[in-house]
Design an enzyme around this catalytic site. Structure first.
Site, PDB file in Angstrom:
ATOM      1  N   ASP A  44       0.840  -1.206   0.000  1.00 20.39           N
ATOM      2  CA  ASP A  44       0.000   0.000   0.000  1.00 20.39           C
ATOM      3  C   ASP A  44       0.878   1.260   0.000  1.00 20.39           C
ATOM      4  O   ASP A  44       0.369   2.370  -0.183  1.00 20.39           O
ATOM      5  CB  ASP A  44      -1.010  -0.012   1.164  1.00 20.39           C
ATOM      6  CG  ASP A  44      -0.367  -0.190   2.522  1.00 20.39           C
ATOM      7  OD1 ASP A  44       0.872  -0.284   2.605  1.00 20.39           O
ATOM      8  OD2 ASP A  44      -1.122  -0.236   3.521  1.00 20.39           O
ATOM      9  N   ASP A  82      -0.615  -6.361  -0.062  1.00 19.67           N
ATOM     10  CA  ASP A  82      -1.087  -5.743   1.185  1.00 19.67           C
ATOM     11  C   ASP A  82      -2.610  -5.650   1.209  1.00 19.67           C
ATOM     12  O   ASP A  82      -3.228  -5.232   0.215  1.00 19.67           O
ATOM     13  CB  ASP A  82      -0.556  -4.303   1.291  1.00 19.67           C
ATOM     14  CG  ASP A  82       0.698  -4.177   2.140  1.00 19.67           C
ATOM     15  OD1 ASP A  82       1.081  -5.161   2.811  1.00 19.67           O
ATOM     16  OD2 ASP A  82       1.291  -3.086   2.125  1.00 19.67           O
ATOM     17  N   GLU A 181       9.168  -3.666  10.902  1.00 20.62           N
ATOM     18  CA  GLU A 181       9.447  -2.332  10.361  1.00 20.62           C
ATOM     19  C   GLU A 181       9.879  -1.349  11.444  1.00 20.62           C
ATOM     20  O   GLU A 181       9.191  -1.170  12.453  1.00 20.62           O
ATOM     21  CB  GLU A 181       8.212  -1.790   9.609  1.00 20.62           C
ATOM     22  CG  GLU A 181       8.459  -0.388   9.050  1.00 20.62           C
ATOM     23  CD  GLU A 181       7.494   0.078   7.981  1.00 20.62           C
ATOM     24  OE1 GLU A 181       6.659  -0.716   7.514  1.00 20.62           O
ATOM     25  OE2 GLU A 181       7.589   1.263   7.602  1.00 20.62           O
TER      26      GLU A 181
HETATM   27  N1  LIG Z   1       8.363   5.914   0.083  1.00 19.44           N
HETATM   28  C1  LIG Z   1       8.007   5.232   1.190  1.00 19.44           C
HETATM   29  N2  LIG Z   1       8.893   4.415   1.760  1.00 19.44           N
HETATM   30  C2  LIG Z   1       8.552   3.727   2.880  1.00 19.44           C
HETATM   31  O1  LIG Z   1       9.392   2.938   3.384  1.00 19.44           O
HETATM   32  C3  LIG Z   1       7.258   3.880   3.427  1.00 19.44           C
HETATM   33  C4  LIG Z   1       6.369   4.728   2.753  1.00 19.44           C
HETATM   34  N3  LIG Z   1       6.769   5.392   1.665  1.00 19.44           N
HETATM   35  N4  LIG Z   1       5.088   4.897   3.197  1.00 19.44           N
HETATM   36  C5  LIG Z   1       4.598   3.993   4.176  1.00 19.44           C
HETATM   37  C6  LIG Z   1       5.613   3.769   5.195  1.00 19.44           C
HETATM   38  C7  LIG Z   1       5.971   5.048   5.944  1.00 19.44           C
HETATM   39  N5  LIG Z   1       7.375   4.877   6.200  1.00 19.44           N
HETATM   40  C8  LIG Z   1       8.171   5.822   6.838  1.00 19.44           C
HETATM   41  C9  LIG Z   1       8.226   7.121   6.390  1.00 19.44           C
HETATM   42  C10 LIG Z   1       8.998   8.068   7.053  1.00 19.44           C
HETATM   43  C11 LIG Z   1       9.718   7.719   8.178  1.00 19.44           C
HETATM   44  C12 LIG Z   1      10.511   8.766   8.897  1.00 19.44           C
HETATM   45  O2  LIG Z   1      10.869   9.767   8.331  1.00 19.44           O
HETATM   46  N6  LIG Z   1      10.808   8.573  10.192  1.00 19.44           N
HETATM   47  C13 LIG Z   1      11.547   9.520  11.036  1.00 19.44           C
HETATM   48  C14 LIG Z   1      10.650  10.227  12.004  1.00 19.44           C
HETATM   49  C15 LIG Z   1       9.607  11.018  11.356  1.00 19.44           C
HETATM   50  C16 LIG Z   1       8.641  11.655  12.360  1.00 19.44           C
HETATM   51  O3  LIG Z   1       8.773  11.450  13.569  1.00 19.44           O
HETATM   52  O4  LIG Z   1       7.715  12.327  11.909  1.00 19.44           O
HETATM   53  C17 LIG Z   1      12.544   8.762  11.880  1.00 19.44           C
HETATM   54  O5  LIG Z   1      13.598   9.354  12.165  1.00 19.44           O
HETATM   55  O6  LIG Z   1      12.260   7.654  12.281  1.00 19.44           O
HETATM   56  C18 LIG Z   1       9.658   6.405   8.632  1.00 19.44           C
HETATM   57  C19 LIG Z   1       8.895   5.465   7.964  1.00 19.44           C
HETATM   58  C20 LIG Z   1       7.790   3.581   5.750  1.00 19.44           C
HETATM   59  N7  LIG Z   1       6.885   3.279   4.642  1.00 19.44           N
HETATM   60  C1  LIG Z   2       7.244  -1.448   3.446  1.00 19.99           C
HETATM   61  C2  LIG Z   2       6.437  -2.664   3.183  1.00 19.99           C
HETATM   62  C3  LIG Z   2       6.674  -3.718   4.191  1.00 19.99           C
HETATM   63  C4  LIG Z   2       4.984  -2.340   3.023  1.00 19.99           C
HETATM   64  O1  LIG Z   2       4.141  -2.704   3.787  1.00 19.99           O
HETATM   65  C5  LIG Z   2       4.603  -1.518   1.857  1.00 19.99           C
HETATM   66  O2  LIG Z   2       5.455  -1.263   0.980  1.00 19.99           O
HETATM   67  O3  LIG Z   2       3.438  -1.128   1.789  1.00 19.99           O
HETATM   68 MG   LIG Z   3       2.268  -1.723   3.438  1.00 20.57          MG
END
Ligand SMILES: Nc1nc(=O)c2c([nH]1)NC[C@@H]1CN(c3ccc(C(=O)N[C@@H](CCC(=O)O)C(=O)O)cc3)CN21
Ligand SMILES: CC(C)C(=O)C(=O)O
Ligand SMILES: [Mg+2]
EC number: 2.1.2.11
Length: 256
Positions: A44, A82, A181
């Site tokens: 997703d 998903d 994750e």
């Molecule tokens: N392009 C993309 N890649 C991904 O891996 C992904 C998505 N989209 N969308 C669904 C989720 C969301 N994901 C993410 C997106 C951003 C952070 C991130 O920037 N984390 C920061 C903190 C951000 C905050 O607190 O607002 C960190 O340092 O952990 C982590 C997971 C992983 N998944």
């Molecule tokens: C990041 C993976 C595990 C996922 O759920 C997605 O791409 O939607």
């Molecule tokens: Mg997903």
């Protein structure tokens, strides 16, 4: 030879790391499959290439449409789809209907759903009993972004213990594999050692039985990416350059 869920289990036992990536259309899926990716997830997270801010708006019809295109490009990899937000949480009947539609209409071998014990584990047990292979997903679960944010999960002793218990409950419910994750590497290692089924990490360190990333991050197509992603090439730059060169040629009547 098409890869099966049993093959992934065998690879864990042999210590062969599982390579997983996401796909959202035929062209990308065909490239990943031919390059030897073991597991392709119609995630997703395709929300990214559809211009959404979160994964929440993706519908069952949308993911089925994309999964059918991906299916046409995949010969070898195990294909997992998903279940979108609120297509499985409402009731067991809803989960069975949604997962059943995905297997029947797309030709995917398995579904993935987010969450742990107790409600999701019970749903998963029933899906597995009905013959539907299920992949679990714990730690940061992006469908709960409005509760969790996007921060790393399992940082306190209590939170880490809860995620470990969820992982154990999901294995008991019958998942064939589990996505971990954005959790600390030592927690992912502990879970990986405790479970017999393969763990697939994303932002969960090196000690998982395999790794998954979002393909649009890996190829530099997304405008922004999580801190744990690795950008192997920048397609945004490549595409921009190609389009600018084409525009110049047309305006200066150099092409055709
Ligand atoms: N392009 C993309 N890649 C991904 O891996 C992904 C998505 N989209 N969308 C669904 C989720 C969301 N994901 C993410 C997106 C951003 C952070 C991130 O920037 N984390 C920061 C903190 C951000 C905050 O607190 O607002 C960190 O340092 O952990 C982590 C997971 C992983 N998944
Ligand atoms: C990041 C993976 C595990 C996922 O759920 C997605 O791409 O939607
Ligand atoms: Mg997903």
């Amino acid at each position: 030879m098409a890869i099966t869920t049993q093959q992934l289990l065998q690879w864990k036992q042999q210590g062969r790391s599982i390579v997983a990536l996401t796909a959202w259309d035929y062209a990308i899926a065909q490239l990943l499959d031919a390059a030897g990716v073991d597991l392709i997830l119609v995630g997703d997270s395709m929300a990214v290439v559809l211009g959404y801010e979160t994964t929440l708006p993706i519908t069952l019809d949308e993911i089925i449409y994309h999964a059918k295109a991906v299916r046409r490009g995949v010969k070898r990899a195990l294909l997992v789809v998903d279940l979108p937000f609120l297509t499985y949480q409402e009731s067991l009947q809803q989960a069975m209907h949604s997962a059943g539609r995905i297997l029947k209409e797309t030709g995917a071998q398995a579904v993935k759903l987010e969450g742990g014990y107790p409600a999701i584990a019970e749903t998963i047990a029933r899906l597995v009993q009905a013959g539907i292979p299920v992949m679990g997903h714990v730690g940061l679960t992006p469908q709960s972004v409005h509760q969790l944010g996007l921060r790393q999960q399992g940082k306190t002793q209590e939170a880490s213990e809860r995620i470990l218990q969820e992982a154990i409950a999901l294995e008991q419910a019958g998942v064939f594999s589990l996505v971990l994750e954005h959790i600390p590497a030592d927690l992912a290692m502990q879970i990986t050692q405790k479970l017999s089924i393969p763990t697939i990490g994303i932002g969960a360190g090196t000690h998982c039985d395999g790794q998954v990333l979002v393909t649009s991050d890996v190829i530099g197509l997304a405008e922004k990416h999580p801190p744990f992603a690795k950008v192997y090439t920048n397609l945004r730059e490549t595409i921009t350059k190609a389009v600018q060169d084409y525009a110049l040629d047309v305006r200066e009547r150099k092409f055709p």
